[in-house]
Design a protein around this motif. Structure first.
Motif, PDB file in Angstrom:
ATOM      1  N   VAL A  38     -24.003 -29.521 -87.614  1.00 14.25           N
ATOM      2  CA  VAL A  38     -22.602 -29.287 -87.273  1.00 14.25           C
ATOM      3  C   VAL A  38     -22.300 -29.992 -85.961  1.00 14.25           C
ATOM      4  CG1 VAL A  38     -20.846 -27.570 -86.727  1.00 14.25           C
ATOM      5  CG2 VAL A  38     -22.578 -27.081 -88.464  1.00 14.25           C
ATOM      6  N   GLY A  85     -13.710 -20.588 -81.451  1.00 12.25           N
ATOM      7  CA  GLY A  85     -14.259 -21.398 -82.530  1.00 12.25           C
ATOM      8  C   GLY A  85     -14.625 -20.514 -83.691  1.00 12.25           C
ATOM      9  N   ARG A 112     -15.067 -34.093 -92.016  1.00 13.67           N
ATOM     10  CA  ARG A 112     -14.289 -33.028 -91.381  1.00 13.67           C
ATOM     11  C   ARG A 112     -13.686 -32.139 -92.472  1.00 13.67           C
ATOM     12  NH1 ARG A 112     -10.286 -33.960 -86.435  1.00 13.67           N
ATOM     13  NH2 ARG A 112     -12.345 -33.827 -85.452  1.00 13.67           N
ATOM     14  N   VAL A 160     -14.063 -28.212 -89.112  1.00 12.67           N
ATOM     15  CA  VAL A 160     -15.501 -28.287 -88.864  1.00 12.67           C
ATOM     16  C   VAL A 160     -15.942 -29.708 -89.185  1.00 12.67           C
ATOM     17  CG1 VAL A 160     -17.776 -27.341 -89.381  1.00 12.67           C
ATOM     18  CG2 VAL A 160     -15.751 -25.892 -89.604  1.00 12.67           C
ATOM     19  N   ASP A 161     -16.649 -30.347 -88.238  1.00  8.01           N
ATOM     20  CA  ASP A 161     -17.209 -31.689 -88.462  1.00  8.01           C
ATOM     21  C   ASP A 161     -18.697 -31.561 -88.733  1.00  8.01           C
ATOM     22  OD1 ASP A 161     -14.700 -32.601 -87.880  1.00  8.01           O
ATOM     23  OD2 ASP A 161     -15.190 -33.313 -85.859  1.00  8.01           O
ATOM     24  N   PHE A 219     -16.749 -27.630 -84.127  1.00  3.22           N
ATOM     25  CA  PHE A 219     -15.981 -26.678 -84.920  1.00  3.22           C
ATOM     26  C   PHE A 219     -14.997 -25.945 -84.029  1.00  3.22           C
ATOM     27  CE2 PHE A 219     -19.574 -24.323 -83.288  1.00  3.22           C
ATOM     28  CZ  PHE A 219     -19.038 -23.106 -82.908  1.00  3.22           C
ATOM     29  N   VAL A 239     -14.993 -20.066 -94.175  1.00  3.33           N
ATOM     30  CA  VAL A 239     -15.974 -20.203 -93.101  1.00  3.33           C
ATOM     31  C   VAL A 239     -17.329 -19.668 -93.548  1.00  3.33           C
ATOM     32  CG1 VAL A 239     -16.594 -19.477 -90.774  1.00  3.33           C
ATOM     33  CG2 VAL A 239     -14.248 -20.116 -91.289  1.00  3.33           C
ATOM     34  N   PHE A 276     -19.584 -20.274 -86.984  1.00  5.00           N
ATOM     35  CA  PHE A 276     -20.570 -21.219 -87.469  1.00  5.00           C
ATOM     36  C   PHE A 276     -21.857 -21.141 -86.663  1.00  5.00           C
ATOM     37  CE2 PHE A 276     -16.510 -22.859 -88.838  1.00  5.00           C
ATOM     38  CZ  PHE A 276     -16.767 -23.139 -90.160  1.00  5.00           C
ATOM     39  N   THR A 318     -20.616 -21.887 -93.836  1.00  7.49           N
ATOM     40  CA  THR A 318     -21.761 -21.530 -93.000  1.00  7.49           C
ATOM     41  C   THR A 318     -23.015 -21.371 -93.839  1.00  7.49           C
ATOM     42  OG1 THR A 318     -20.317 -20.403 -91.423  1.00  7.49           O
ATOM     43  CG2 THR A 318     -22.650 -19.835 -91.360  1.00  7.49           C
TER      44      THR A 318
END
Length: 591
Positions: A126, A454, A103, A134-135, A129, A112, A474, A116
């Motif tokens: 992913v 998100g 995470r 973000v996981d 998120f 971000v 993402f 990304t």
């Protein structure tokens, strides 16, 4: 040795007089003898001391039914300890043994963008998120490469959520349906017991494969023909039915002229690996069905609305998660790259489909095809929904798409945060009520937000939002089913509900959560029905004669709605105070 005709009867009577003997002894052991090749094996246990009477009883039973002596008493079923591997089989280790879930805590649009880009370069998965974190599932061998592509602010801003992914996957499978185990367990038609239904209903003790779900649905339709019908949304890419249960009662004592029935549609399983969404739709359907005639409130709800429960919109992907890859997300449709199959159903619909973000990488987990509605299942579902409203006897008034994970209730729009939906106040008001219904059920908190959130917008040097800046995402938010149902089909209430949990298990939620999660969703859906039966829901729409859709006519009613939702005082204000504070802060952030 030949026994007289009266011998078996005498034997049964004799054994029944001995302690600890029940009638269940005989079928249990006969079944074990007849089907020992298809049931799990057990560790041998040392036999407890037995009395003379017990040894005599066991010896006579084994003599008549030719049961081998394994040293265990027949009076009690041995404790089933699965003798298969306590750790995942080699196939799971080969695929996931070196993987973990990290995470990352993100704060700026620059972070971000960097994350990304790294995800695209390394083809990472992913999991979840939002605007805060973000996981990502990543191989341990790839972690150094990932961190090397990130700015210094992210290189230490991450925590591991799962250290042993293979073990977590192994524990989600129903033991008899592991991909490495050939099982022929017959489907049991038992729906409930005289004891606590939630604890004894075997269907909800574990996640179930499609080969069990479909017969179960068929059984419900046959047992409750007065208000349940098994229907088909269409065919998947690989030719499987997309099954659904239609539940509702048309009362014959109504004095109102019969017209189009209001319909509420619940779907799950768009992403194949999100098993809890499929089980939750099934649980809500089962609870609605079995409550009819027992609960006055539920009976009234089923007489007012038709409910359509679609456990999995992605049957091909769901089957694939059981037979091959537990973490498969997309459908199984062929793409332009032979070795990269699958389209993401959650971004495959026609409203605000973004060709720039969606058509460039068939290997991406969020690849939605090269054109809107290219995904077969999304096209079938949209066609079915449109036909229901335009040519059928129903009007869809609400749509809920269940997903996992993160415990959120999301409303349109998904494709952008710069455009507010015309019915924003109503969407938020119903979402607040559903969140409260969930919290009162199991004390679980579900947050409420626009589905677009998100993302993180660019900020200026003072930390404020940069005007006219495009949010960093993402994955694209375009082509969302909740946007399509809301805007294109004119369905006033459209939501995506992300179920348990908040990251401890992610998509691999243990099966013990099936019933609690199902209860939460049931409470939310019951509240939705109550809300829609009130003066703030669809009641006012039944008299509409100008031919406009809910979406088109909403602006006319906006002034009235603002008055209805302004200054909610008294008990209602106290109940929703905390959610209102949260919403107000979000509105201010949106500017």
């Amino acid at each position: 040795m030949r026994h007289p005709n009266w011998f078996p009867l005498a034997l049964v009577l004799f054994c029944s007089s001995l302690p600890s003997v029940t009638a269940a002894v005989f079928p249990y052991n006969i079944q074990n003898r007849a089907s020992s090749s298809i049931i799990p094996t057990f560790h041998q246990q040392s036999a407890p001391s037995k009395s003379i009477a017990t040894r005599l009883r066991d010896g006579l039973i084994r003599l008549v039914w030719s049961i081998p002596d394994n040293g265990l008493p027949l009076a009690a079923e041995p404790e089933p300890i699965f003798s298969g591997p306590a750790t995942p089989p080699s196939t799971l280790f080969a695929r996931y043994g070196g993987d973990l879930v990290l995470r990352f805590n993100v704060q700026t649009a620059e972070e971000v963008a960097a994350l990304t880009q790294a995800i695209d370069v390394l083809f990472l998965d992913v999991w979840e998120f939002n605007s805060d974190f973000v996981d990502i599932r990543v191989s341990k061998d790839v972690v150094p490469s990932l961190l090397g592509l990130l700015p210094p602010s992210l290189q230490h801003a991450h925590t591991p959520l799962m250290h042993d992914l293979a073990q977590s996957i192994f524990e989600t499978y129903n033991d008899e349906y592991l991909p490495t185990r050939e099982s022929h367990r017959p489907f049991s038609p038992v729906l409930q017991s005289s004891q606590d239904t939630d604890q004894t209903n075997i269907f909800f003790r574990n996640y179930q494969p499609l080969s069990v779900i479909v017969p179960w649905m068929r059984l419900l339709a046959s047992l409750f023909p007065t208000h349940v019908r098994l229907t088909n949304i269409g065919l998947s890419y690989e030719g499987r039915d997309i099954p659904a249960l239609s539940v509702g009662v048309h009362p014959t004592n109504s004095e109102k002229p019969s017209g189009k029935r209001p319909m509420i549609v619940l779907s799950g399983g768009s992403h194949a690996r999100e098993w809890i969404s499929t089980s939750t739709v099934n649980y809500v359907a089962y609870t609605f069905i079995t409550s009819y005639g027992k609960s006055e409130e539920m009976t009234r709800i089923l007489e007012k609305f038709d409910w359509v429960f679609i456990p999995t919109l992605n049957p091909d992907g769901y089957v694939y998660t059981w037979e091959n890859d537990r973490l498969w997300r997309k459908n199984r449709q062929q793409t332009s790259l032979r070795f990269c199959r699958g389209l993401d159903l959650d971004h495959a619909y026609g409203f605000e489909w973004d060709s720039n973000d969606m058509a460039d990488n068939p290997c991406s987990e969020s690849f939605a095809g090269e054109a809107p509605f290219e995904a077969v299942e999304a096209r079938r579902f949209a066609t079915w929904a449109k036909n229901q409203t335009e040519n059928g006897n129903s009007t869809i008034v609400a749509f809920v798409d269940f997903h996992s994970y993160s415990q959120q209730i999301l409303y349109p729009y998904s494709y952008t945060c710069t455009e507010a939906p015309p019915t924003l106040e109503n969407l938020e008001e119903l979402a607040i009520g559903m969140a409260k219904a969930i919290r009162l059920t199991n004390s679980e908190r579900y947050s409420i937000a626009s589905a677009c959130e998100g993302s993180i917008e660019s900020t200026d040097e003072t930390g404020g939002r940069t005007k006219h800046s495009k949010p960093q995402r993402f994955e694209s938010g375009g082509g969302s089913p909740i946007d399509y149902f809301y805007h294109s089909l004119g369905i006033k209430y459209s939501y995506q509900i992300k179920l348990r949990d908040t990251g401890s298990y992610g998509f691999l939620l243990p099966s013990k959560n099936i019933i609690p999660t199902g209860k939460e969703a049931f409470s939310a859906m019951k509240y939705m029905a109550q809300f829609l039966m009130g003066n703030k829901g669809i009641e006012g729409e039944e008299e509409r004669t100008d031919g406009r859709s809910v979406y088109e006519g909403e602006q006319v009613r906006q002034g009235v709605l603002n008055e209805n939702t302004k200054g909610m005082g008294g008990e209602k204000g106290k109940e929703h105070a905390d959610e209102e504070v949260e919403f107000e802060s979000k509105r201010r952030r949106r500017g």
